[in-house]
Design an enzyme around this catalytic site. Structure first.
Site, PDB file in Angstrom:
ATOM      1  N   SER A   1       6.781   5.051   9.364  1.00 23.37           N
ATOM      2  CA  SER A   1       6.987   4.059   8.309  1.00 23.37           C
ATOM      3  C   SER A   1       5.749   3.192   8.116  1.00 23.37           C
ATOM      4  O   SER A   1       4.853   3.150   8.964  1.00 23.37           O
ATOM      5  CB  SER A   1       8.207   3.203   8.625  1.00 23.37           C
ATOM      6  OG  SER A   1       7.825   2.077   9.375  1.00 23.37           O
ATOM      7  N   LYS A   2       5.736   2.512   6.977  1.00 19.93           N
ATOM      8  CA  LYS A   2       4.644   1.594   6.659  1.00 19.93           C
ATOM      9  C   LYS A   2       4.473   0.570   7.763  1.00 19.93           C
ATOM     10  O   LYS A   2       3.377   0.159   8.079  1.00 19.93           O
ATOM     11  CB  LYS A   2       4.988   0.812   5.383  1.00 19.93           C
ATOM     12  CG  LYS A   2       4.725   1.548   4.118  1.00 19.93           C
ATOM     13  CD  LYS A   2       4.879   0.603   2.940  1.00 19.93           C
ATOM     14  CE  LYS A   2       4.811   1.417   1.654  1.00 19.93           C
ATOM     15  NZ  LYS A   2       4.836   0.574   0.464  1.00 19.93           N
ATOM     16  N   ARG A   3       5.610   0.174   8.323  1.00 22.83           N
ATOM     17  CA  ARG A   3       5.555  -0.868   9.352  1.00 22.83           C
ATOM     18  C   ARG A   3       4.840  -0.394  10.613  1.00 22.83           C
ATOM     19  O   ARG A   3       4.428  -1.197  11.432  1.00 22.83           O
ATOM     20  CB  ARG A   3       6.971  -1.357   9.680  1.00 22.83           C
ATOM     21  CG  ARG A   3       7.521  -2.314   8.645  1.00 22.83           C
ATOM     22  CD  ARG A   3       8.895  -2.789   9.042  1.00 22.83           C
ATOM     23  NE  ARG A   3       9.815  -1.664   9.159  1.00 22.83           N
ATOM     24  CZ  ARG A   3      10.451  -1.108   8.141  1.00 22.83           C
ATOM     25  NH1 ARG A   3      10.268  -1.572   6.926  1.00 22.83           N
ATOM     26  NH2 ARG A   3      11.268  -0.095   8.313  1.00 22.83           N
TER      27      ARG A   3
ATOM     28  N   PRO B   1       0.834  -1.208   0.000  1.00 23.03           N
ATOM     29  CA  PRO B   1       0.000   0.000   0.000  1.00 23.03           C
ATOM     30  C   PRO B   1       0.863   1.251   0.000  1.00 23.03           C
ATOM     31  O   PRO B   1       2.018   1.215   0.419  1.00 23.03           O
ATOM     32  CB  PRO B   1      -0.768  -0.116   1.310  1.00 23.03           C
ATOM     33  CG  PRO B   1       0.137  -0.897   2.206  1.00 23.03           C
ATOM     34  CD  PRO B   1       0.847  -1.874   1.327  1.00 23.03           C
TER      35      PRO B   1
ATOM     36  N   GLY C   1       2.025   0.740  10.673  1.00 22.23           N
ATOM     37  CA  GLY C   1       0.651   0.248  10.525  1.00 22.23           C
ATOM     38  C   GLY C   1      -0.316   0.996  11.414  1.00 22.23           C
ATOM     39  O   GLY C   1      -0.378   2.223  11.386  1.00 22.23           O
TER      40      GLY C   1
END
Ligand code: GLU
Length: 534
Positions: free
Chosen positions: A261-263, A13, A265
């Site tokens: 970051s994407k991590r 995403p 979430g």
């Protein structure tokens, strides 16, 4: 001619930082009557994630970021997906080999791993660079015959860029100014692999050139790639038409420690993605701003102010105003801390800015199932469709009533999803009464006082609402006159009236509530409360 591109890799995403990159490209393009291109960079097939491409396009569309040229829109510089351009890149890799700017490297992954380990054992880091390449298996160290032999065997090889030794690369960045790097600190990056696929660096530079990109606006994480990219332009002889570069500052976590970051979430308590993402591998759902209830224009406004401002205190901008005001010169160099509370504040501002009608529509969409059960909101046509799909049919009167309710409660809500908790008592009678209010305000004589108030209202029960209805001012003068002429305690009576109508001390003005629910509901709620409480 301004031509910019947003060039995401469909590896998952889009993170909100990615959307901001797309937005800044879009604003810059619109401001200069330029072209906005969406190029999908999917050369790393190993990291391809199904659904990511569609996710990217849906996210941009939700934000109102319009694409002029892209995989869906087409355009004369296409195709716009790098895997569809595979045949283009080989000749450019070959050109660099011929001109001596690149070389074949035959070292196997195992050999390089072993070398890396050996370096690590000495607490050093191995890189394939201007020095180490002299001792490795490549077309610089091997004879021409050997190289030909290896190329003709089925062995895997890669093509690497041949960084000049000890050369100072001077680069200009529109946000950072001059950046200088010595090639001694840069490794010989892989440009092309024997499976026929270019790497990011080669494909990115070749495509920017072929698509006549004028400005590369991207995240700061790509700044370390800039020296190689600038050298590639030089190696190809394209320096004259090289795009200008602008590297956007990072978006930082609310704590200010590290990049968002994407991590992250949903771990930090707010979404990092524009719209919900269903991870096709794990079936996990990561939340998006859209589904969390953010208005798309509020989300765009939030992103625009992460790293940019126009030098004034102005905070609320429409897309048109952003287009007008945006300049790369006013993008900051340092990372910009994301503040989730401020994000909610923005959404609230948009709630207030939007018309009551617009919010009423959203409210009805969100709560059609609940509203259907209310006598006040009757369905005019029967339907078997699920409530969310089929918009609720309201009479003009019901619609006006919802709009009025929204006007009374929207300042108490940040999101449409908060509205029901602020407005439910307009649709249904309370079933419980706040003990603390009872303790503080109720007295035995309330039964009689309330009965008298219902008697005041009763004559209006039978009037035709089209001909005559009580408005808030009517209730106010009637009830306040009654209270003062009977020497009653204004505070206690008013608070008890609210308790009867709402069940607690919340909500907008008591007389506003009365006018909206109408005399019959006012009387029945008072009677029910008296029965329950006394
Ligand atoms: N494909 C790169 C990304 O995923 C593009 C970087 C660039 O804009 O050059 O962000």
């Amino acid at each position: 001619m301004v031509r910019v591109r947003f060039a995401p890799s469909p590896t998952g995403p889009l993170h909100m930082g990615g959307v901001r990159t797309a937005l800044f490209n879009y604003l810059f393009a619109r401001k200069h009557q330029g072209t906005m291109i969406l190029r999908i960079e999917d050369t790393d097939q190993g990291r391809f994630v199904p659904g990511a491409e569609e996710y990217i396009m849906e996210s941009l569309a939700w934000c109102g970021i319009e694409i002029d040229e892209g995989i869906k829109e087409g355009g004369k510089y296409g195709p716009y997906r790098q895997s569809d351009r595979k045949a283009i890149y080989k000749q450019y890799a070959d050109q660099l080999i011929e001109s001596g700017w690149a070389y074949y490297s035959f070292d196997s992954a195992e050999d390089l791993d072993a070398i890396r380990k050996e370096y690590e054992s000495r607490k050093e880091t191995f890189s394939y660079d201007t020095q180490t390449r002299k001792t490795l298996r490549n077309s610089i160290t091997l004879s021409a015959d050997e190289v030909n032999h290896l190329l003709n065997s089925s062995l895997h090889y890669v093509i690497r860029f041949r960084m000049p030794e000890n050369h100072e690369i001077v680069m200009q960045d529109l946000i950072r100014g001059e950046v200088r790097v010595n090639t001694a600190t840069i490794d010989d990056k892989v440009l092309f692999k024997s499976d026929g696929m270019p790497t990011y660096h080669l494909a990115n530079v070749v495509d920017d050139h072929l698509m006549q990109i004028s400005h590369v606006i991207r995240g700061e994480e790509w700044l370390p790639s800039l020296p190689l990219h600038v050298m590639l332009y030089q190696a190809f002889g394209w320096t004259d038409t090289m795009p200008q570069f602008a590297h956007l500052p990072l978006i930082l976590k609310p704590s200010g420690n590290g990049k968002l970051s994407k991590r992250d979430g949903d771990k930090l308590g707010f979404p990092v993605f524009p719209i919900n993402w269903n991870n096709p591998e794990t079936n996990e759902v990561y939340s998006g701003y859209r589904e969390a209830g953010y208005f798309n224009d509020a989300f765009v406004n939030i992103l625009a102010l992460l790293g940019w401002n126009d030098g004034t205190d102005k905070e609320i901008y429409s897309m048109d105003e952003l287009t007008e005001a945006f300049t790369l010169e006013r993008v900051g160099k340092s990372g910009s801390r994301f503040d989730p509370e401020k994000a909610k504040w923005f959404n609230h501002q948009y709630m207030l800015l939007k018309s009551n009608e617009e919010i009423a529509e959203e409210f009805i969409k969100a709560y059609s199932a609940k509203l259907k059960n209310q006598a006040a909101v009757e369905e005019t046509e029967p339907n078997d469709q699920p409530a969310e799909k089929e918009p609720l049919q309201l009479t003009e009167q019901e619609w006006d009533r919802v709009v009025k309710i929204i006007s009374l409660v929207k300042e108490r809500a940040q999101f449409v999803k908060d509205l029901w908790s602020q407005a439910w008592f307009f649709f249904e009678a309370p079933t419980a009464y706040d003990e603390s209010v009872i303790k503080k305000r109720w007295s035995p004589d309330m039964t009689k006082i309330l009965k008298d108030i219902t008697l005041l209202i009763e004559p209006y029960l039978h009037t035709d609402p089209d001909e005559f209805s009580l408005d808030p001012a009517d209730y106010e003068s009637m009830i306040k006159t009654h209270i003062s002429s009977n020497g009653l305690n204004m505070g206690n009576v008013m608070n008890v009236l609210r308790l009867c109508l709402v069940g607690s001390s919340m909500g907008p003005g008591v007389f506003d509530i009365m006018a909206i629910i109408g005399p019959a509901a006012v009387i029945s709620r008072i009677e029910k409360a008296v029965q329950t409480i006394s």
